[in-house]
Design a protein around this motif. Structure first.
Motif, PDB file in Angstrom:
ATOM      1  N   LEU A 339       0.821  -1.205   0.000  1.00  0.00           N
ATOM      2  CA  LEU A 339       0.000   0.000   0.000  1.00  0.00           C
ATOM      3  C   LEU A 339       0.858   1.260   0.000  1.00  0.00           C
ATOM      4  O   LEU A 339       0.562   2.220  -0.700  1.00  0.00           O
ATOM      5  N   PHE A 340       1.946   1.241   0.779  1.00  0.00           N
ATOM      6  CA  PHE A 340       2.798   2.428   0.807  1.00  0.00           C
ATOM      7  C   PHE A 340       3.448   2.656  -0.553  1.00  0.00           C
ATOM      8  O   PHE A 340       3.512   3.792  -1.025  1.00  0.00           O
ATOM      9  N   VAL A 341       3.944   1.580  -1.170  1.00  0.00           N
ATOM     10  CA  VAL A 341       4.581   1.765  -2.472  1.00  0.00           C
ATOM     11  C   VAL A 341       3.565   2.296  -3.481  1.00  0.00           C
ATOM     12  O   VAL A 341       3.857   3.185  -4.276  1.00  0.00           O
ATOM     13  N   LEU A 342       2.345   1.774  -3.409  1.00  0.00           N
ATOM     14  CA  LEU A 342       1.353   2.173  -4.402  1.00  0.00           C
ATOM     15  C   LEU A 342       0.835   3.585  -4.167  1.00  0.00           C
ATOM     16  O   LEU A 342       0.693   4.367  -5.097  1.00  0.00           O
TER      17      LEU A 342
ATOM     18  N   PHE B  93      13.654   0.312  -7.239  1.00  0.00           N
ATOM     19  CA  PHE B  93      13.578   0.084  -5.803  1.00  0.00           C
ATOM     20  C   PHE B  93      12.134  -0.059  -5.333  1.00  0.00           C
ATOM     21  O   PHE B  93      11.810  -0.972  -4.579  1.00  0.00           O
ATOM     22  N   SER B  94      11.249   0.808  -5.833  1.00  0.00           N
ATOM     23  CA  SER B  94       9.844   0.715  -5.396  1.00  0.00           C
ATOM     24  C   SER B  94       9.239  -0.601  -5.832  1.00  0.00           C
ATOM     25  O   SER B  94       8.472  -1.221  -5.095  1.00  0.00           O
ATOM     26  N   ILE B  95       9.583  -1.013  -7.053  1.00  0.00           N
ATOM     27  CA  ILE B  95       8.970  -2.241  -7.557  1.00  0.00           C
ATOM     28  C   ILE B  95       9.490  -3.447  -6.790  1.00  0.00           C
ATOM     29  O   ILE B  95       8.720  -4.349  -6.432  1.00  0.00           O
ATOM     30  N   ILE B  96      10.796  -3.419  -6.493  1.00  0.00           N
ATOM     31  CA  ILE B  96      11.349  -4.514  -5.686  1.00  0.00           C
ATOM     32  C   ILE B  96      10.606  -4.585  -4.356  1.00  0.00           C
ATOM     33  O   ILE B  96      10.181  -5.648  -3.910  1.00  0.00           O
ATOM     34  N   MET B  97      10.405  -3.421  -3.731  1.00  0.00           N
ATOM     35  CA  MET B  97       9.717  -3.412  -2.440  1.00  0.00           C
ATOM     36  C   MET B  97       8.289  -3.929  -2.575  1.00  0.00           C
ATOM     37  O   MET B  97       7.814  -4.688  -1.735  1.00  0.00           O
ATOM     38  N   ALA B  98       7.595  -3.500  -3.640  1.00  0.00           N
ATOM     39  CA  ALA B  98       6.212  -3.942  -3.797  1.00  0.00           C
ATOM     40  C   ALA B  98       6.153  -5.455  -3.947  1.00  0.00           C
ATOM     41  O   ALA B  98       5.297  -6.113  -3.343  1.00  0.00           O
TER      42      ALA B  98
END
Lengths: 383, 291
Positions: A339-342, B93-98
């Motif tokens: 949720l935070f990433v999105l 980085f964001s995609i890895i985290m997701a």
């Protein structure tokens, strides 16, 4: 709101943008100083964990947030700091010495990791740091003459200038707080120095930084070393707080938790590291609360809406079963990360900025101020 | 010598499973530049679907296999739609985290639904052995090797001979240009996720007789599949399988010839050495940086 006009370079690199910050941070520090007298010992103990996690968060923020080098191996740096402390303590080395030694040794290891990492970017770097963490974990488990292997090591009570500092007392809390504050101030100063600006330049564009005359490899290694060193210092405190360390405490899971700290707090800001640490530490008491109280509340609500006592008991039992299921914590972690990433890529600190801006600009706030632009990527392989 | 061959074959079989998971990474990476850290967990979920169909509902093995693959393909599309599409094109980085978050979620939910015990899927290949002289080869290991070869060949043909495969390669090179050329980039991406989830399921089901499936198997094997994909150079289909086999053989040899503890780290040490010497992997293409 206050308008800041920066008229020269000195204005741009001030420690705090304006004097109001001294007031608000002063109040915060004052509150943190009286916290042990006001809060329950359980909460103070949680605050100690917040301080330790936030210190690691600051360390990781330097590397990931400001230099743009992702790392999933920071649990290993924490472990090196913790084990250095535990090992040196056996030989009656005083705390200040092994505290600094832990940071220094971890920093050196960090620099050594930084060298191979120079040629790696993106995903390759992440995998390399994971590999490094695995190797450290295995070494800790096998090098029994130093680390006692899987049996783990006891960490004696900290003694500072001949005084015992028990890990649950207020003095230990002050120590951790002092380390955190010093780390943050140090990092703030680092970030306004040429080194810190070089870090940010590398993050934003390596090629541009290089063409401006920044020695990219040197600064990447520096960043690794500083980040690891800070994590090592936190590791020493971590070892004392838990008073027992073993290799299975420093797993990939822990590295991911550190990433969660900076991700949820908000990458690119030191506030984020602290907010993220608070979030991560407080999620456990929150889940305990869910386990203990929520089923009762749900059943109570059901009863007020006309459910008879048998149904209410059933609802209570079901809710309790879900709340105490084994993997609930992991599932909640997962959902929170996604949720935070999105929806909030700037993290909690970004949310705070939005709220602040809303009140400052009221009634002129534009909803699209922080909207992300839709972007299409070219292959990173060609970048 | 016999020991060596025996270890080699079981290493190759294990390596093929790593290779299959790595194939999933590579597929997604090739088409979208997204590194899917949840690939191992997709494999685990696929294994559990197959277990439900075969072990609990008592379906025929092949029917259950097909059902699990279909269900997971749908799930892959769903995961793409919900988690990946909104952040496509943002920093890695964001995609890895997701995807790490997705993996966390899947692992915990599977643990909550099916429990944390070990499960076993009965396959037609279980228990049979092939004897060549004094060499004993288990059918389940051979089946893994055979399936990997077939899947790899199919995927290779798919990417290089079909229009859809070409579209996928195009959208990975430059999404915007592909979009302008009339390629439905979004649909392509979701098909890629479906395929990679299906491949992961195949890996999970084939794996089940060798290692039991439990909710953490995805994490354990996924982390072994990473070195495989990186060794082969992310983005190369043959590279993924070769890398997987290398990792499997190294692990199995290290487990047999070296003292205890080396088995788990040997693949990573080899990986670090390879990355030091050849940062783009063994089969990676080195592209020049454009400024």
């Amino acid at each position: 709101m206050r308008f800041l006009f920066k008229t020269d370079y000195e204005d741009d690199i001030k420690l705090f943008p304006h004097s109001g910050y001294y007031v608000s941070y002063g109040i915060l520090i004052a509150f943190l100083l009286i916290a042990p007298f006001v809060l329950s010992s359980y909460l103070v103990s949680q605050l100690v964990f917040v301080c330790i996690y936030a210190t690691v968060g600051v360390g990781l923020m330097i590397l990931t947030g400001f230099t743009g080098q992702a790392s999933l191996g920071h649990a290993a740096f924490l472990a090196i700091g913790a084990y250095t402390a535990a090992y040196l303590q056996q030989y009656d080395v005083p705390f200040p010495v092994y505290f600094l030694a832990g940071g220094l040794l971890t920093g050196v290891v960090g620099a050594l990791v930084g060298f191979p990492a120079l040629r790696l970017t993106g995903i390759y770097l992440v995998i390399a740091t994971i590999s490094f963490a695995f190797i450290v974990e295995e070494v800790l488990a096998r090098w029994e003459s130093v680390t006692h292997g899987n049996e783990g090591m006891r960490v004696k009570t900290l003694s500072l200038f001949g005084q015992a500092v028990p890990q649950n007392g207020p003095t230990f809390y002050y120590l951790c707080l002092a380390v955190l504050v010093l780390t943050i101030v140090g990092t703030l100063n680092l970030l306004r120095s040429p080194t810190g600006r070089a870090f940010v330049a590398i993050r934003d564009s390596e090629t541009a930084a290089r063409s401006m005359g920044v020695n990219v490899s040197l600064y990447k290694v520096k960043s690794f070393a500083i980040s690891a060193g800070i994590t090592g210092l936190a590791g020493v405190l971590f070892a004392h707080k838990l008073s027992f360390i073993s290799p299975e405490m420093f797993t990939l899971q822990l590295s991911i938790e550190f990433i969660i700290v900076i991700l949820i707090g908000g990458t690119f800001s030191l506030h984020g590291a602290v907010l993220g640490a608070i979030f991560l530490v407080m999620i456990d008491p929150f889940l305990t609360y869910l386990k203990d109280d929520l089923p009762g509340i749900i059943a109570g609500v059901a009863a007020t809406f006309g459910a008879d006592s048998v149904t209410a008991t059933k609802i209570h039992a079901n809710a309790a079963a879900i709340a105490s299921a084994n993997g609930l914590k992991g599932a909640i972690y997962g959902v929170i990360i996604v949720l935070f990433v999105l929806f909030e890529p700037l993290g909690l600190y970004g949310r705070w900025l939005k709220i602040k801006l809303f009140f400052q600009l009221f009634p002129l706030y534009k909803r699209a101020t922080f909207k992300r632009q839709k972007i299409y990527v070219k292959s990173e392989r060609n970048r | 010598m016999l020991d060596f061959v025996q270890q080699l074959v079981s290493g190759i079989a294990l390596g093929c499973v790593y290779g299959l998971i790595a194939l999933g990474f590579v597929l997604v990476y090739k088409a979208t530049e997204v590194v899917n850290f949840a690939q191992g967990d997709l494999m685990m979920l696929g294994g559990f679907f197959a277990f439900t169909f075969i072990g609990m509902l008592g379906l025929n093995y092949w029917l259950g296999f097909a059902g699990a693959v279909a269900a997971m393909a749908a799930f892959g599309m769903l995961a793409e739609r919900v988690v990946v599409r909104p952040i496509l094109g943002y920093p890695q980085f964001s995609i890895i985290m997701a995807t790490i978050g997705l993996g966390y979620f899947l692992r915990s939910v599977v643990g909550m639904i099916w429990g944390t015990d070990d499960f076993k899927i009965e396959t037609p290949f279980s228990d049979g052995v092939l004897r060549i002289g004094s060499l004993v080869l288990a059918y389940d290991k051979l089946s893994v090797i055979a399936a990997t070869i077939i899947l790899c060949a199919l995927l290779y043909l798919f990417f290089n001979r079909t229009t859809l495969g070409t579209a996928m390669r195009a959208s990975s090179e430059n999404m915007l240009a592909a979009y302008y050329m009339g390629i439905p980039v979004k649909r392509v991406v979701s098909i890629v996720w479906a395929i990679s989830a299906a491949v992961a399921t195949a890996a999970g089901v084939l794996l089940a007789p060798i290692t039991f499936i439990h909710s953490n198997v995805g994490l354990v094997l996924g982390l072994k599949a990473f070195p495989a994909a990186v060794l082969g150079g992310f983005g190369s289909i043959p590279g993924a399988v070769v890398g997987g086999v290398l990792i499997g053989v190294i692990e199995s040899m290290a487990g047999f010839y070296l003292p205890q503890g080396w088995k788990d780290v040997a693949p990573y040490i080899v990986l670090l050495v390879v990355l030091l010497l050849k940062p783009e992997g063994l089969f990676g293409v080195h592209t020049r940086k454009k400024v």
